[in-house]
Scaffold this motif. Structure first.
Motif, mmCIF file in Angstrom:
data_model
loop_
_atom_site.group_PDB
_atom_site.id
_atom_site.type_symbol
_atom_site.label_atom_id
_atom_site.label_comp_id
_atom_site.label_asym_id
_atom_site.label_seq_id
_atom_site.Cartn_x
_atom_site.Cartn_y
_atom_site.Cartn_z
ATOM 1 N N GLU A 108 0.829 -1.097 -0.034
ATOM 2 C CA GLU A 108 0.065 -0.184 -0.140
ATOM 3 C C GLU A 108 0.819 1.195 -0.146
ATOM 4 O O GLU A 108 0.916 2.086 -0.597
ATOM 5 N N MET A 109 1.886 1.419 0.674
ATOM 6 C CA MET A 109 2.809 2.361 0.866
ATOM 7 C C MET A 109 3.464 2.617 -0.613
ATOM 8 O O MET A 109 3.782 3.801 -0.851
ATOM 9 N N GLU A 110 3.977 1.630 -1.008
ATOM 10 C CA GLU A 110 4.600 1.667 -2.564
ATOM 11 C C GLU A 110 3.656 2.252 -3.485
ATOM 12 O O GLU A 110 3.891 2.874 -4.274
ATOM 13 N N VAL A 111 2.367 1.884 -3.483
ATOM 14 C CA VAL A 111 1.260 2.433 -4.378
ATOM 15 C C VAL A 111 1.294 4.041 -3.971
ATOM 16 O O VAL A 111 1.049 4.802 -5.035
ATOM 17 N N ALA A 112 1.231 4.519 -2.772
ATOM 18 C CA ALA A 112 0.919 5.419 -2.507
ATOM 19 C C ALA A 112 2.222 6.723 -2.953
ATOM 20 O O ALA A 112 1.983 7.752 -3.359
ATOM 21 N N ILE A 113 3.229 6.176 -2.747
ATOM 22 C CA ILE A 113 4.475 7.173 -3.285
ATOM 23 C C ILE A 113 5.319 6.585 -4.132
ATOM 24 O O ILE A 113 6.293 7.444 -4.425
ATOM 25 N N GLY A 114 5.172 5.436 -4.689
ATOM 26 C CA GLY A 114 6.204 4.902 -5.677
ATOM 27 C C GLY A 114 7.094 3.857 -4.921
ATOM 28 O O GLY A 114 7.740 4.341 -4.015
ATOM 29 N N LYS A 115 7.342 2.721 -5.569
ATOM 30 C CA LYS A 115 7.957 1.667 -4.967
ATOM 31 C C LYS A 115 9.568 2.278 -4.877
ATOM 32 O O LYS A 115 10.268 1.858 -3.856
ATOM 33 N N GLU A 116 10.117 2.928 -5.714
ATOM 34 C CA GLU A 116 11.416 3.538 -5.711
ATOM 35 C C GLU A 116 11.651 4.430 -4.849
ATOM 36 O O GLU A 116 12.748 4.864 -4.313
ATOM 37 N N SER A 273 7.462 17.102 11.420
ATOM 38 C CA SER A 273 7.981 17.952 10.089
ATOM 39 C C SER A 273 7.744 16.976 9.257
ATOM 40 O O SER A 273 7.610 17.409 7.920
ATOM 41 N N ALA A 274 7.343 15.651 9.286
ATOM 42 C CA ALA A 274 7.044 14.827 8.149
ATOM 43 C C ALA A 274 5.831 15.424 7.507
ATOM 44 O O ALA A 274 5.578 15.019 6.221
ATOM 45 N N GLU A 275 4.938 15.879 8.354
ATOM 46 C CA GLU A 275 3.512 16.164 7.824
ATOM 47 C C GLU A 275 3.766 17.311 6.556
ATOM 48 O O GLU A 275 2.789 17.708 5.836
ATOM 49 N N GLU A 276 4.794 18.077 6.829
ATOM 50 C CA GLU A 276 4.953 19.109 5.837
ATOM 51 C C GLU A 276 5.931 18.796 4.695
ATOM 52 O O GLU A 276 6.113 19.486 3.650
ATOM 53 N N ALA A 277 6.554 17.532 4.705
ATOM 54 C CA ALA A 277 7.482 17.060 3.833
ATOM 55 C C ALA A 277 6.674 16.694 2.230
ATOM 56 O O ALA A 277 5.819 15.748 2.459
ATOM 57 N N SER A 281 4.100 13.683 3.037
ATOM 58 C CA SER A 281 2.678 13.925 3.457
ATOM 59 C C SER A 281 1.616 13.092 2.814
ATOM 60 O O SER A 281 0.756 12.576 3.309
ATOM 61 N N PRO A 282 1.878 12.654 1.459
ATOM 62 C CA PRO A 282 0.918 11.645 0.990
ATOM 63 C C PRO A 282 0.907 10.301 1.422
ATOM 64 O O PRO A 282 -0.180 9.753 1.736
ATOM 65 N N LEU A 283 2.011 10.077 1.921
ATOM 66 C CA LEU A 283 2.038 8.435 2.599
ATOM 67 C C LEU A 283 1.290 8.618 4.082
ATOM 68 O O LEU A 283 0.624 7.928 4.083
ATOM 69 N N LEU A 284 1.671 9.671 4.694
ATOM 70 C CA LEU A 284 0.986 9.889 6.238
ATOM 71 C C LEU A 284 -0.588 9.889 5.673
ATOM 72 O O LEU A 284 -1.327 9.561 6.561
ATOM 73 N N ALA A 285 -1.024 10.593 4.841
ATOM 74 C CA ALA A 285 -2.486 11.027 4.445
ATOM 75 C C ALA A 285 -3.057 9.676 4.392
ATOM 76 O O ALA A 285 -4.306 9.158 4.822
ATOM 77 N N HIS A 286 -2.620 8.697 3.458
ATOM 78 C CA HIS A 286 -2.839 7.447 3.144
ATOM 79 C C HIS A 286 -3.215 6.646 4.489
ATOM 80 O O HIS A 286 -4.134 5.923 4.660
ATOM 81 N N LEU A 287 -1.923 6.555 5.244
ATOM 82 C CA LEU A 287 -2.170 5.642 6.395
ATOM 83 C C LEU A 287 -2.973 6.178 7.568
ATOM 84 O O LEU A 287 -3.563 5.437 8.094
ATOM 85 N N ARG A 288 -3.333 7.528 7.469
ATOM 86 C CA ARG A 288 -4.233 7.906 8.591
ATOM 87 C C ARG A 288 -5.511 7.523 7.886
ATOM 88 O O ARG A 288 -6.462 7.225 8.834
ATOM 89 N N ARG A 289 -6.004 7.582 6.893
ATOM 90 C CA ARG A 289 -7.290 6.967 6.290
ATOM 91 C C ARG A 289 -7.207 5.719 6.335
ATOM 92 O O ARG A 289 -8.359 5.068 6.668
ATOM 93 N N ARG A 290 -6.255 4.938 6.572
ATOM 94 C CA ARG A 290 -6.171 3.333 6.349
ATOM 95 C C ARG A 290 -6.615 2.997 7.847
ATOM 96 O O ARG A 290 -6.963 1.923 8.041
ATOM 97 N N PHE A 291 -6.134 3.688 8.940
ATOM 98 C CA PHE A 291 -6.155 3.492 10.285
ATOM 99 C C PHE A 291 -6.867 4.293 11.110
ATOM 100 O O PHE A 291 -6.601 4.751 12.029
ATOM 101 N N VAL A 292 -8.099 4.795 10.368
ATOM 102 C CA VAL A 292 -9.035 5.267 11.403
ATOM 103 C C VAL A 292 -9.333 4.697 12.682
ATOM 104 O O VAL A 292 -9.439 5.177 13.740
ATOM 105 N N ARG A 293 -9.449 3.256 12.409
ATOM 106 C CA ARG A 293 -9.459 2.429 13.712
ATOM 107 C C ARG A 293 -8.393 1.348 13.446
ATOM 108 O O ARG A 293 -8.044 0.726 12.557
ATOM 109 N N PRO A 294 -7.777 0.871 14.480
ATOM 110 C CA PRO A 294 -6.784 -0.133 14.481
ATOM 111 C C PRO A 294 -7.277 -1.435 13.974
ATOM 112 O O PRO A 294 -8.226 -1.808 14.574
ATOM 113 N N GLU A 295 -6.489 -2.243 13.369
ATOM 114 C CA GLU A 295 -6.819 -3.511 13.005
ATOM 115 C C GLU A 295 -6.713 -4.454 14.133
ATOM 116 O O GLU A 295 -5.932 -4.253 14.969
#
Length: 297
Positions: A108-116, A273-277, A281-295
């Motif tokens: 999921e993280m690779e899709v969000a920001i690119g595997k490379e 500081s990562a939230e402004e990088a 920021s796209p990765l953190l936004a994705h993960l926050r949406r993904r984990f509104v509640r913990p699995e």
């Protein structure tokens, strides 16, 4: 001996031939042969059996494999932690997570920001917190609510179980109580006294002897348990044991713990500081949406 000798040795073991190892390393077969002979000469042992078509490690070779893996993986870890700043990837620590959860999350993280742009580092939770605070890690997954100024959200709650040797004594038990583990040593990637799981305390009281294994070596705790003298704690729903060799799998059992079962919470942790990088920021936004509640498992 040099790092390249261990890289060549592991490639030969993996490919079961000098030609295959040469192809995977993009070098000539003669160079692989030369490196293997140098390593064997320096250690004074034969590391692979050359009498069959498919090369197999000797007893000495099998003993060297986990140590060679540690050497190579530690070097790769250092290299990843100190990259060229102009091309620095997003560095994420996530060793403590169950294998299936970790693989799905990495995809999921690779899709969000690119595997490379993503480098995943096999770091234990305590090391992740240290590197996050020093700025050498961008985000991670730990077992602790982090200290300020780090931010976090819970992502996974696991019911804990125990891995024990596959002996008649443990096979006869449906549930493992703290006193059942007396006489075993504990295998762990971290100091168990730092594990934030209150329900484990009664079990740890019966496990005064602990052997710490390198977190970068996959399934290292299972390998120790398979020897018959150790135990280790895992998530009850963990599937990490599916990747074990058939021999190791036969020698271990995963057993439930007595009620109330201990539960472990894992957190996504990041620096403010990562939230402004722009790369983070796209990765953190994705993960926050993904984990509104913990699995929960």
């Amino acid at each position: 001996m040099q790092l390249v000798h261990f890289e060549v040795f592991l490639a030969v073991v993996r490919e079961r031939s000098f030609a295959g190892a040469a192809k995977s390393l993009w070098v000539s077969p003669s160079r692989v042969t030369e490196r293997m002979q140098q390593l064997e000469r320096e250690l004074g042992v034969t590391l692979v059996d050359r009498s069959t078509r498919d090369l197999t490690p000797t007893q000495a070779g099998r003993a060297l494999i986990p140590r060679a893996e540690i050497i190579v993986q530690e070097f790769e870890l250092v290299r990843a932690l100190f990259p060229d700043e102009e091309e620095a990837p997003v560095r994420v620590g996530m060793r403590s997570l169950p294998e299936d959860f970790r693989e799905r999350l990495q995809h999921e993280m690779e899709v969000a920001i690119g595997k490379e742009r993503l480098t995943v580092l096999p770091l234990d939770p305590r090391t992740q917190l240290e590197l996050l605070l020093s700025g050498r890690l961008d985000c991670g997954f730990t077992w602790d609510v982090p200290p300020a100024p780090l931010l976090s959200i819970p992502v996974l709650i696991e019911t804990m179980a125990v891995v024990v040797p596959a002996t008649a004594r443990f096979a006869a038990l449906d549930v493992i109580r703290p006193q059942d583990l007396a006489g075993l040593r504990m295998a762990s990637t971290i100091d168990p006294q730092t594990m934030p799981v209150p329900g484990l305390r009664s079990y740890l009281d019966h496990l005064p002897h602990v052997d710490i294994v390198n977190a970068a070596v996959a399934n290292a705790t299972y390998l120790l348990v398979s020897g018959g003298k150790h135990c280790s704690f895992v998530g009850e729903a963990s599937t990490d044991h599916h990747s074990l060799s058939s021999t190791t799998r036969r020698n271990v059992l995963i057993k439930s713990l007595a009620e109330p079962k201990p539960r472990l919470t894992s957190y996504l942790v990041w620096r403010p500081s990562a939230e402004e990088a722009p790369e983070l920021s796209p990765l953190l936004a994705h993960l926050r949406r993904r984990f509104v509640r913990p699995e929960e498992r």
